[in-house]
Motif scaffolding. Structure first.
Motif, PDB file in Angstrom:
ATOM      1  N   PRO A 231       0.855  -1.077   0.153  1.00 44.64           N
ATOM      2  CA  PRO A 231      -0.038   0.050  -0.066  1.00 44.64           C
ATOM      3  C   PRO A 231       0.973   1.178  -0.008  1.00 44.64           C
ATOM      4  CG  PRO A 231      -0.931  -1.481   1.587  1.00 44.64           C
ATOM      5  CD  PRO A 231       0.316  -2.176   0.897  1.00 44.64           C
ATOM      6  N   GLU A 232       0.438   2.207  -0.532  1.00 42.00           N
ATOM      7  CA  GLU A 232       1.349   3.585  -0.719  1.00 42.00           C
ATOM      8  C   GLU A 232       2.451   3.276  -1.838  1.00 42.00           C
ATOM      9  OE1 GLU A 232      -0.919   6.048  -0.346  1.00 42.00           O
ATOM     10  OE2 GLU A 232      -2.423   4.705   0.722  1.00 42.00           O
ATOM     11  N   GLU A 233       2.731   2.281  -2.250  1.00 44.14           N
ATOM     12  CA  GLU A 233       3.957   2.330  -3.140  1.00 44.14           C
ATOM     13  C   GLU A 233       3.435   1.828  -4.458  1.00 44.14           C
ATOM     14  OE1 GLU A 233       6.891  -0.384  -1.422  1.00 44.14           O
ATOM     15  OE2 GLU A 233       7.123   0.814   0.087  1.00 44.14           O
ATOM     16  N   ARG A 234       2.086   1.458  -4.683  1.00 46.20           N
ATOM     17  CA  ARG A 234       1.625   0.858  -5.791  1.00 46.20           C
ATOM     18  C   ARG A 234       1.140   2.138  -6.836  1.00 46.20           C
ATOM     19  NH1 ARG A 234      -2.762  -2.667  -2.535  1.00 46.20           N
ATOM     20  NH2 ARG A 234      -3.359  -0.276  -1.904  1.00 46.20           N
ATOM     21  N   LEU A 235       0.602   1.809  -8.050  1.00 46.86           N
ATOM     22  CA  LEU A 235       0.057   2.868  -9.077  1.00 46.86           C
ATOM     23  C   LEU A 235      -1.298   2.696  -9.304  1.00 46.86           C
ATOM     24  CD1 LEU A 235       3.085   2.384 -11.431  1.00 46.86           C
ATOM     25  CD2 LEU A 235       2.820   4.518 -10.322  1.00 46.86           C
ATOM     26  N   TYR A 236      -1.873   3.871  -9.486  1.00 47.85           N
ATOM     27  CA  TYR A 236      -3.478   3.820 -10.006  1.00 47.85           C
ATOM     28  C   TYR A 236      -3.326   3.906 -11.661  1.00 47.85           C
ATOM     29  CZ  TYR A 236      -8.370   4.334 -10.462  1.00 47.85           C
ATOM     30  OH  TYR A 236      -9.565   4.154 -10.685  1.00 47.85           O
ATOM     31  N   ASN A 237      -3.769   2.850 -12.112  1.00 48.74           N
ATOM     32  CA  ASN A 237      -3.699   2.670 -13.691  1.00 48.74           C
ATOM     33  C   ASN A 237      -5.102   2.913 -14.316  1.00 48.74           C
ATOM     34  OD1 ASN A 237      -2.712   1.416 -16.144  1.00 48.74           O
ATOM     35  ND2 ASN A 237      -4.531   0.346 -15.991  1.00 48.74           N
ATOM     36  N   TRP A 238      -5.223   4.175 -15.205  1.00 51.11           N
ATOM     37  CA  TRP A 238      -6.407   4.215 -15.769  1.00 51.11           C
ATOM     38  C   TRP A 238      -6.566   4.170 -17.126  1.00 51.11           C
ATOM     39  CZ3 TRP A 238      -6.398   8.760 -19.088  1.00 51.11           C
ATOM     40  CH2 TRP A 238      -5.389   9.624 -18.765  1.00 51.11           C
ATOM     41  N   VAL A 239      -7.441   4.115 -17.762  1.00 46.25           N
ATOM     42  CA  VAL A 239      -7.730   3.806 -19.372  1.00 46.25           C
ATOM     43  C   VAL A 239      -9.062   4.613 -19.765  1.00 46.25           C
ATOM     44  CG1 VAL A 239      -7.746   2.114 -21.323  1.00 46.25           C
ATOM     45  CG2 VAL A 239      -6.700   1.546 -19.242  1.00 46.25           C
ATOM     46  N   TRP A 240      -8.806   5.475 -20.606  1.00 49.17           N
ATOM     47  CA  TRP A 240     -10.077   6.334 -21.050  1.00 49.17           C
ATOM     48  C   TRP A 240     -10.072   6.431 -22.458  1.00 49.17           C
ATOM     49  CZ3 TRP A 240     -10.049  12.407 -20.514  1.00 49.17           C
ATOM     50  CH2 TRP A 240     -11.542  12.965 -20.672  1.00 49.17           C
ATOM     51  N   TYR A 241     -11.265   5.545 -22.903  1.00 46.73           N
ATOM     52  CA  TYR A 241     -11.571   5.364 -24.279  1.00 46.73           C
ATOM     53  C   TYR A 241     -12.300   6.454 -24.775  1.00 46.73           C
ATOM     54  CZ  TYR A 241     -10.379   0.570 -23.266  1.00 46.73           C
ATOM     55  OH  TYR A 241      -9.648  -0.606 -22.864  1.00 46.73           O
ATOM     56  N   ARG A 242     -11.898   7.142 -25.860  1.00 47.94           N
ATOM     57  CA  ARG A 242     -12.664   8.270 -26.528  1.00 47.94           C
ATOM     58  C   ARG A 242     -12.526   8.017 -28.115  1.00 47.94           C
ATOM     59  NH1 ARG A 242     -12.989  13.149 -25.259  1.00 47.94           N
ATOM     60  NH2 ARG A 242     -14.639  12.965 -26.627  1.00 47.94           N
ATOM     61  N   VAL A 243     -13.732   8.278 -28.618  1.00 51.80           N
ATOM     62  CA  VAL A 243     -14.138   8.345 -29.967  1.00 51.80           C
ATOM     63  C   VAL A 243     -13.314   9.303 -30.622  1.00 51.80           C
ATOM     64  CG1 VAL A 243     -15.834   8.776 -31.777  1.00 51.80           C
ATOM     65  CG2 VAL A 243     -16.541   7.320 -29.733  1.00 51.80           C
ATOM     66  N   ALA A 244     -12.639   8.966 -31.775  1.00 54.87           N
ATOM     67  CA  ALA A 244     -11.682   9.737 -32.397  1.00 54.87           C
ATOM     68  C   ALA A 244     -11.660   9.620 -33.927  1.00 54.87           C
ATOM     69  CB  ALA A 244     -10.321   9.745 -31.868  1.00 54.87           C
ATOM     70  N   SER A 245     -11.999  10.691 -34.868  1.00 57.71           N
ATOM     71  CA  SER A 245     -11.762  10.375 -36.060  1.00 57.71           C
ATOM     72  C   SER A 245     -10.324  10.237 -36.520  1.00 57.71           C
ATOM     73  CB  SER A 245     -12.079  11.792 -36.998  1.00 57.71           C
ATOM     74  OG  SER A 245     -11.043  12.820 -36.543  1.00 57.71           O
ATOM     75  N   ALA A 246     -10.159   9.580 -37.787  1.00 54.22           N
ATOM     76  CA  ALA A 246      -8.976   9.371 -38.469  1.00 54.22           C
ATOM     77  C   ALA A 246      -7.898  10.441 -38.278  1.00 54.22           C
ATOM     78  CB  ALA A 246      -8.976   8.570 -39.976  1.00 54.22           C
ATOM     79  N   THR A 247      -8.513  11.678 -38.674  1.00 59.08           N
ATOM     80  CA  THR A 247      -7.929  12.930 -38.795  1.00 59.08           C
ATOM     81  C   THR A 247      -7.289  13.312 -37.160  1.00 59.08           C
ATOM     82  OG1 THR A 247      -9.364  13.616 -40.392  1.00 59.08           O
ATOM     83  CG2 THR A 247      -7.870  15.489 -39.362  1.00 59.08           C
ATOM     84  N   LEU A 248      -8.121  13.274 -36.375  1.00 54.58           N
ATOM     85  CA  LEU A 248      -7.697  13.459 -35.012  1.00 54.58           C
ATOM     86  C   LEU A 248      -6.762  12.438 -34.384  1.00 54.58           C
ATOM     87  CD1 LEU A 248      -7.974  15.233 -32.208  1.00 54.58           C
ATOM     88  CD2 LEU A 248      -9.801  13.388 -31.681  1.00 54.58           C
TER      89      LEU A 248
END
Length: 391
Positions: A231-248
């Motif tokens: 505890p307190e030596e770990r990491l919080y891992n987040w993944v955020w999926y976002r719709v994105a056009s080919a241009t973006l």
């Protein structure tokens, strides 16, 4: 299930040799397992440095533990990662929309990679080896890999374990290319010790989720520096999926040094403007807990979500596995699982057919191709629902 004690490799007068292209998880899964059944194995990796700094959380799957069991890495299961208790979905205001008891263990890429490397004879792990092409003899019994530095390596089997942009696949099956799924996965790792009480509310110790239009975020704790699970030596891992056009997508893949990348920008290489972009978007789309976590993350990174499932994994004595053969969407939590499953079943098939490698490959391929396609469909269905609200 095949018997797993090592065969006597000299019983047929010839110790079979495998050439593995790619020294990441797929290559190490198959490399350690083939050594365990009596094969000579050499791994050729194009990078020059160590992979240990690569971030990212992985849900610990039984197939990975089975590889560890077979190759003799026996730790207590809890030592492999960080447990989460509930699956919690937050609404836009940060309140619990649903809670389900679903205990599981999350591990990290560096922890699995380090464990596999410790079990492999590193005299046979060659770095700075970029494959140029592969050749098979006329009888398809012998295969040779040629490298950029002028060296070559020959064996009875060549395994392309060289990831989603596989050189082996592009030579043998050039039409089999990953396709962009229409959305990105922004990712980040935040030290647990930097999490405020408001960030921890409902998320700490759980597997947290939140959905919005064209937006789906999740997060959980993973081992920290030095693979610590304290505890307190770990990491919080987040993944955020976002719709994105080919241009973006193309704009996001232009990294901080002006280098145009194809499908991912690693930690520390993202152009500065995208951190500001994420902070702004977080304010309009995420619950307060996730907003804070995203804004507190120093070096977010990003990958395009891609789809691939090949129709063939074997030609003669060349095969591909892991992400070289199919790329399941991250929602399936199956990329590492599939690499381990491909390698386990290959070792079983070769051990069941010690005198006939071709028969072993013929028995191995169909089920693995089908598994890749099944995961592809599962990931596409989940992605449609989460990102585009289509059943």
């Amino acid at each position: 299930m095949a018997h797993h004690s090592p065969v006597n490799p000299e019983s047929s007068g010839h110790q079979p040799r495998a050439i593995i292209i790619g020294g990441s998880l797929s290559g190490l899964f198959v490399g350690t397992l083939l050594r365990q059944i009596g094969w000579k194995v050499d791994i050729y990796e194009r990078s020059t440095g160590d992979f240990d700094s690569r971030g990212g959380g992985i849900v610990l799957q039984p197939e990975v533990l089975e590889v560890f069991r077979r190759i003799g890495i026996n730790k207590h299961r809890k030592a492999w990662g960080v447990p989460s208790m509930d699956r919690v979905v937050l609404d836009r205001g940060g309140n619990i929309r649903s809670r389900r008891y679903a205990p599981q263990i999350q591990t990290s890429w560096p922890l699995i990679y380090g464990a596999l490397k410790s079990a492999f004879d590193m005299k046979h792990y060659h770095q700075d080896k970029t494959l140029t092409h592969v050749e098979q003899d006329d009888g398809l019994r012998h295969v040779t890999a040629y490298f950029e530095d002028g060296s070559e390596a020959s064996g009875d089997l060549l395994v392309g374990a060289d990831g989603g942009n596989s050189q082996v696949r592009s030579q043998i099956w050039p039409s089999q290319l990953p396709g962009y799924a229409g959305y990105l996965a922004w990712r980040g790792l935040l030290p647990e010790s930097a999490m405020t009480n408001s960030m921890r509310s409902e998320l700490h110790g759980n597997f947290g989720f939140a959905n919005n239009v064209g937006s789906h975020i999740l997060g959980y704790l993973v081992p920290g520096a030095g693979n610590s699970i304290w505890p307190e030596e770990r990491l919080y891992n987040w993944v955020w999926y976002r719709v994105a056009s080919a241009t973006l997508l193309e704009q996001v893949m232009l990294d901080r040094d002006g280098r145009q990348r194809a499908y991912s920008v690693p930690e520390g290489r993202l152009a500065a403007r995208w951190r500001d972009y994420l902070h702004k978007e977080a304010g309009s789309l995420l619950p307060p807990q996730f907003q804070e976590i995203v804004r507190a993350t120093d070096a977010p990174f990003v990958q395009a979500v891609r789809d691939l499932a090949v129709d063939k994994m074997v030609t003669g004595r060349v095969l591909i596995l892991g992400d070289a053969a199919s790329i399941p969407r991250p929602h399936t939590a199956a990329s590492t699982l599939k690499a381990a499953a491909n390698a386990l079943s290959l070792a079983d098939a070769l051990q069941a057919n010690t005198t006939d490698i071709d028969a072993a490959l013929a028995s191995w391929e169909p089920r693995q191709v089908a598994f890749g396609k099944q995961l592809l469909m599962q990931g596409m269905r989940t992605g449609k629902l989460l990102m585009f609200h289509q059943a």
